[in-house]
Design an enzyme around this catalytic site. Structure first.
Site, PDB file in Angstrom:
ATOM      1  N   ALA A   1      45.568  11.746  71.339  1.00  0.00           N
ATOM      2  CA  ALA A   1      45.827  11.476  72.753  1.00  0.00           C
ATOM      3  C   ALA A   1      44.500  11.531  73.499  1.00  0.00           C
ATOM      4  CB  ALA A   1      46.775  12.533  73.293  1.00  0.00           C
TER       5      ALA A   1
ATOM      6  N   GLY B   1      47.615  13.004  68.035  1.00  0.00           N
ATOM      7  CA  GLY B   1      48.491  11.882  68.378  1.00  0.00           C
ATOM      8  C   GLY B   1      48.211  10.652  67.520  1.00  0.00           C
TER       9      GLY B   1
ATOM     10  N   GLU C   1      50.199  11.286  64.504  1.00  0.00           N
ATOM     11  CA  GLU C   1      51.617  11.188  64.897  1.00  0.00           C
ATOM     12  C   GLU C   1      52.023   9.721  65.050  1.00  0.00           C
ATOM     13  OE1 GLU C   1      50.845  14.003  68.132  1.00  0.00           O
ATOM     14  OE2 GLU C   1      52.541  15.169  67.391  1.00  0.00           O
TER      15      GLU C   1
ATOM     16  N   GLU D   1      45.282  19.839  67.321  1.00  0.00           N
ATOM     17  CA  GLU D   1      45.650  20.236  68.695  1.00  0.00           C
ATOM     18  C   GLU D   1      45.400  21.708  68.960  1.00  0.00           C
ATOM     19  OE1 GLU D   1      47.338  18.199  66.767  1.00  0.00           O
ATOM     20  OE2 GLU D   1      48.248  16.569  67.907  1.00  0.00           O
TER      21      GLU D   1
HETATM   22  C1  3H9 Z   1      46.730  15.203  70.990  1.00  0.00           C
HETATM   23  O1  3H9 Z   1      46.594  14.244  70.301  1.00  0.00           O
HETATM   24  C2  3H9 Z   1      48.059  15.689  71.531  1.00  0.00           C
HETATM   25  C3  3H9 Z   1      49.223  15.002  70.915  1.00  0.00           C
HETATM   26  O2  3H9 Z   1      49.698  15.712  69.792  1.00  0.00           O
HETATM   27  C4  3H9 Z   1      50.389  14.942  71.863  1.00  0.00           C
HETATM   28  C5  3H9 Z   1      50.147  14.294  73.186  1.00  0.00           C
HETATM   29  C6  3H9 Z   1      51.390  14.156  73.998  1.00  0.00           C
HETATM   30  N1  3H9 Z   1      40.169  11.952  73.994  1.00  0.00           N
HETATM   31  O3  3H9 Z   1      33.124  14.125  69.132  1.00  0.00           O
HETATM   32  P1  3H9 Z   1      32.275  12.945  69.419  1.00  0.00           P
HETATM   33  C7  3H9 Z   1      35.125  11.438  73.229  1.00  0.00           C
HETATM   34  S1  3H9 Z   1      45.397  16.138  71.464  1.00  0.00           S
HETATM   35  C8  3H9 Z   1      39.208  11.633  74.871  1.00  0.00           C
HETATM   36  O4  3H9 Z   1      30.905  13.168  69.915  1.00  0.00           O
HETATM   37  P2  3H9 Z   1      32.170  12.276  66.624  1.00  0.00           P
HETATM   38  C9  3H9 Z   1      34.151  12.607  73.302  1.00  0.00           C
HETATM   39  O5  3H9 Z   1      34.360  13.357  74.473  1.00  0.00           O
HETATM   40  C10 3H9 Z   1      43.994  15.302  70.747  1.00  0.00           C
HETATM   41  N2  3H9 Z   1      37.894  11.547  74.517  1.00  0.00           N
HETATM   42  O6  3H9 Z   1      32.215  11.924  68.177  1.00  0.00           O
HETATM   43  C11 3H9 Z   1      32.822  11.868  73.288  1.00  0.00           C
HETATM   44  O7  3H9 Z   1      32.594  11.384  74.594  1.00  0.00           O
HETATM   45  P3  3H9 Z   1      31.099  11.198  75.158  1.00  0.00           P
HETATM   46  C12 3H9 Z   1      43.882  15.594  69.303  1.00  0.00           C
HETATM   47  C13 3H9 Z   1      37.584  11.812  73.255  1.00  0.00           C
HETATM   48  O8  3H9 Z   1      31.976  10.997  65.934  1.00  0.00           O
HETATM   49  C14 3H9 Z   1      33.081  10.668  72.392  1.00  0.00           C
HETATM   50  O9  3H9 Z   1      34.496  10.510  72.364  1.00  0.00           O
HETATM   51  N3  3H9 Z   1      42.647  15.036  68.792  1.00  0.00           N
HETATM   52  C15 3H9 Z   1      38.546  12.152  72.303  1.00  0.00           C
HETATM   53  O10 3H9 Z   1      31.233  13.401  66.364  1.00  0.00           O
HETATM   54  C16 3H9 Z   1      32.590  10.859  70.980  1.00  0.00           C
HETATM   55  O11 3H9 Z   1      33.103  12.071  70.468  1.00  0.00           O
HETATM   56  C17 3H9 Z   1      41.499  15.731  68.733  1.00  0.00           C
HETATM   57  O12 3H9 Z   1      41.448  16.892  69.073  1.00  0.00           O
HETATM   58  C18 3H9 Z   1      39.901  12.213  72.710  1.00  0.00           C
HETATM   59  N4  3H9 Z   1      40.887  12.508  71.851  1.00  0.00           N
HETATM   60  O13 3H9 Z   1      33.626  12.839  66.300  1.00  0.00           O
HETATM   61  C19 3H9 Z   1      40.298  15.009  68.188  1.00  0.00           C
HETATM   62  N5  3H9 Z   1      37.936  12.370  71.109  1.00  0.00           N
HETATM   63  O14 3H9 Z   1      30.468  10.137  74.311  1.00  0.00           O
HETATM   64  C20 3H9 Z   1      39.141  15.128  69.126  1.00  0.00           C
HETATM   65  C21 3H9 Z   1      36.629  12.155  71.328  1.00  0.00           C
HETATM   66  O15 3H9 Z   1      31.301  10.822  76.571  1.00  0.00           O
HETATM   67  N6  3H9 Z   1      37.998  14.366  68.723  1.00  0.00           N
HETATM   68  N7  3H9 Z   1      36.411  11.813  72.613  1.00  0.00           N
HETATM   69  O16 3H9 Z   1      30.437  12.554  74.983  1.00  0.00           O
HETATM   70  C22 3H9 Z   1      37.210  14.707  67.668  1.00  0.00           C
HETATM   71  O17 3H9 Z   1      37.481  15.621  66.929  1.00  0.00           O
HETATM   72  C23 3H9 Z   1      35.961  13.924  67.451  1.00  0.00           C
HETATM   73  O18 3H9 Z   1      35.631  13.291  68.672  1.00  0.00           O
HETATM   74  C24 3H9 Z   1      36.038  12.825  66.356  1.00  0.00           C
HETATM   75  C25 3H9 Z   1      34.724  11.997  66.386  1.00  0.00           C
HETATM   76  C26 3H9 Z   1      36.169  13.524  64.993  1.00  0.00           C
HETATM   77  C27 3H9 Z   1      37.177  11.904  66.582  1.00  0.00           C
END
Ligand code: 3H9
Length: 696
Positions: free
Chosen positions: A61, A100, A103, A123
């Site tokens: 999400a 998400g 999911e 999450e």
């Molecule tokens: C969820 O899914 C809830 C659901 O179950 C239910 C909902 C109803 N959203 O980390 P990076 C941005 S909760 C918005 O440096 P990498 C991040 O801020 C979510 N932005 O890259 C950054 O921005 P900026 C569950 C996001 O290659 C840029 O993307 N998911 C999101 O080192 C690059 O990120 C997670 O918790 C997001 N979801 O790693 C996963 N994700 O360039 C969270 C990233 O402005 N994300 N951004 O600084 C990660 O773990 C890592 O970003 C990922 C890539 C592994 C994907």
């Protein structure tokens, strides 16, 4: 332009998402997918393929939408649309399918994964639980154990494990899109919604195991228990009732205090590596790194550098110490292989990249040298002088000092612009934090290179200016001072430690001091101007050191450590010293409450942080949260000292500091000007940035 495009190829509706940087499931993505699916009922379409462009499948999400008014279609609406699509839907996963994102894939009828892709439910790291069916669909497909592992640990799993667990149908050996299209051609595809699968079997042993994990590793956090309850509901209720329970628990977590704290950190950790005033310079190329000093820090730094792929040359004036240090790095590499953290090829590659320098000239090929010798200015000056003679003028010279003046060291170099501080935290190959200390003359190219280095080490690099102790250790002095004074006033070291552990730190200040070595602080204080610190607060520490009780390493410090164990036990000898220092100082002990301990230690931490932020030592308030959570064990679920302060209210913080000044004198208790200023205009410490203040 919509981030979602559609095309029909051989009766396959291909929905492609391209929403940089990481295909978060933002409103435009959800809307685009629902709209694209509306064409799936047509006779021209037999099957739907959901695939992402860019570096990853859906990363989850869109976290930046949390806390804002919801926009339709919600993630649950989009997932319903996928599950209820009249034609079978195949998800093709590359990069990561997280939260998400996973999911969404689970709402499809089939899943294909790139061999290097990973899936996970992280999450919990945001203080949340999966809120779009993850806790109900994973147990139906793969059982409770794996559902709990994914959602409680928050750690992703490999494609191989995902297939073994039956969460995914097959692995793509090469081009994912082509494999998916071939799979579609070769398989008799049917609709097979996970919601129609039988209720999973209850697994009490798995619940016990993951509850234990949560108690031990995620103490204080509320989301893990909510995850366990939601997964348990998948075995007790029908699908819809389970989904409703999951939703209730998700909403509870979202509206609690912990998730905003942890979400704030998610963005703060990514912001930390950016400079408020961007630099135009290109990073220098780094291939060979020298590490001078082969004690605990040098060994950890060398192991971290090898892990990031650099050639490492270790050096130490003492040849026996050099051999021991070199072997310890070898043992870390061997341990990583034994624990399955690295492959056989990585193991031999790291050994091959590690070497020893016989003399200073042996470091001449280095692009960067990090000195990690004893924390003594004279020794460091000597090392810097020698390095300056042998290194190329463009090679970077870094000190791993925790306190000392990086500018004074730079003066010893013919090229002061290549000098900076790289303050690693012990154990350096594990701890995530790296303070990048920018000297007065450090060049832009060196700064940009250091930030890139931090990224390659998978560390969070936080930029700070030069002052005694930089961000983290400077703030620690106020915290340690209050802990010491509280003991003189009547608390025991055990009470102080217990109160701060209950607050959420992994250990209290006295256990931490014993672990770090009381002699380090002792030597450090000897070099300070006595006006710079409250000597009384450290009389007990000093007396312990003078008795040879240096902490864990001598099996005695504030605590006793029986038989070389790391478990502290209270020691009557320490109480005797405390009593004698109290009577020497004319202090009549009083009852000190746990609440007072937490308040004084936290206020000291916050006020010193606000002082150094106001001085420009830190770039922004959120960096201070990042430093304390990643380097000092501040509970992640409280968001860091400034998030904690913001949550309490800055006006309240100011008035409590003023009350302490009335009670204890204003020598240390004077409100930091920035703290007062922000409190007056009702602004937040975490959101403060030096760039904003300059532009105002
Ligand atoms: C969820 O899914 C809830 C659901 O179950 C239910 C909902 C109803 N959203 O980390 P990076 C941005 S909760 C918005 O440096 P990498 C991040 O801020 C979510 N932005 O890259 C950054 O921005 P900026 C569950 C996001 O290659 C840029 O993307 N998911 C999101 O080192 C690059 O990120 C997670 O918790 C997001 N979801 O790693 C996963 N994700 O360039 C969270 C990233 O402005 N994300 N951004 O600084 C990660 O773990 C890592 O970003 C990922 C890539 C592994 C994907």
């Amino acid at each position: 332009m919509s981030p979602v495009s559609r095309e029909v190829q051989d009766k396959c509706l291909i929905i492609t998402i391209n929403h940089a940087p990481v295909n978060a499931l933002s409103h435009a993505v959800r809307d685009g997918i629902v709209a694209a699916l509306s064409g799936a009922g047509s006779d021209d379409v037999d099957v739907v393929l959901l695939i992402c462009d860019g570096r990853t499948f859906f990363s989850g999400a869109d976290i930046s939408e949390f806390g804002k008014p919801p926009k339709s279609p919600s993630l649950a609406d989009m997932i319903d649309a996928l599950e209820q699509c009249p034609k079978p839907v195949i998800a093709a996963i590359h990069g990561q399918a997280l939260g998400g994102g996973l999911e969404t894939a689970l709402a499809c009828d089939y899943r294909i994964m790139d061999a290097s892709a990973r899936i996970g439910l992280p999450e919990v790291t945001l203080g949340l639980i999966p809120g779009a069916g993850g806790t109900q669909r994973v147990p139906r497909l793969a059982g409770m154990e794996i559902a709990l592992e994914l959602a409680v640990s928050g750690k992703p799993i490999s494609a191989e494990r995902a297939v073994d667990a039956k969460l995914v149908d097959c692995i793509s050996p090469e081009n994912l899109r082509q494999t998916a299209l071939r799979f579609i051609k070769q398989t008799r595809l049917t609709k097979r919604p996970v919601r129609e699968m039988p209720v999973p079997i209850m697994d009490e042993a798995a619940i016990e195991k993951w509850s234990g994990f949560a108690r031990k590793k995620l103490a204080g956090q509320t989301a893990p228990d909510a995850v366990i309850e939601a997964v348990r509901a998948s075995c007790q209720e029908d699908f819809l009732a389970g989904l409703t329970r999951e939703r209730e628990l998700f909403v509870d977590c979202m509206s609690g205090a912990q998730s905003p704290a942890m979400r704030q950190l998610f963005f703060a950790e990514r912001l930390a590596s950016k400079l408020e005033v961007p630099l135009q310079a290109d990073p220098l190329s780094l291939r060979t790194v020298g590490v001078v000093g082969t004690g605990t820090m040098g060994v950890g730094i060398a192991a971290a550098m090898l892990g990031a792929g650099y050639d490492v040359i270790m050096s130490d004036a003492n040849t026996d110490a050099l051999t021991v240090g070199h072997d310890r790095v070898g043992a870390i590499i061997d341990g990583d292989l034994a624990k399955g953290r690295i492959t056989g090829a990585e193991h031999s590659g790291r050994h091959a990249k590690l070497s020893k320098a016989q003399d200073w000239a042996g470091l001449s090929a280095c692009d960067l040298v990090v000195e990690a010798v004893f924390e003594d200015m004279e020794i460091k000056k000597l090392v810097f002088g020698e390095l300056d003679k042998v290194l190329r003028p463009d090679a970077i010279l870094a000190s791993n000092t925790s306190y000392l003046d990086v500018d004074a060291l730079a003066q010893l170099s013919r090229n002061p612009e290549r000098v900076l501080g790289l303050h690693f935290f012990s154990p350096a190959h594990i701890m995530k934090l790296l303070e990048i200390v920018r000297g007065e003359q450090t060049s832009d190219a060196v700064m940009v290179t250091a930030l890139k280095l931090a990224k390659s080490l998978r560390k969070i690099g936080v930029v700070c200016g030069v002052c005694h102790g930089f961000i983290g250790n400077r703030m620690l002095t106020g915290y340690a001072r209050e802990a010491g004074l509280l003991v003189l006033e009547g608390a025991s070291p055990e009470q102080v430690d217990k109160a701060l552990k209950s607050f959420g730190f992994p250990m209290g200040p006295f256990t931490m001091a014993d672990m770090a070595g009381l002699d380090i602080g002792y030597a450090n204080r000897r070099k300070l101007d006595p006006r710079q610190f409250e000597a009384r607060a450290f009389h007990v520490h000093d007396q312990l050191v003078e008795m040879g009780r240096k902490g864990q390493k001598t099996q005695a410090g504030f605590y006793r450590y029986e038989g070389g164990e790391r478990i502290p036990s209270a020691d009557a000898a320490t109480s005797k010293i405390v009593t004698s220092v109290r009577s020497r100082e004319g202090i009549v002990p009083r009852d000190v409450s746990d609440a007072e301990i937490v308040e004084r230690c936290m206020l000291a931490l916050i006020n010193e942080g606000a002082l150094l932020l106001g001085e420009g030592i830190a770039q922004r308030g959120s960096d201070i949260n990042v430093v304390y959570v990643n380097g000092y064990g501040f509970p992640r679920w409280r968001g860091g000292p400034f998030h904690y302060a913001d949550a309490l209210g800055l006006n309240q913080i100011v008035s409590r500091i003023e009350a302490l000044a009335d009670q204890h004198g204003s020598r240390w208790w004077h409100v930091a000007p920035l703290l007062r200023e922000l409190a007056e205009v009702d602004r937040s410490l975490s959101d403060y940035s030096s760039a904003i203040s300059q532009s105002n």
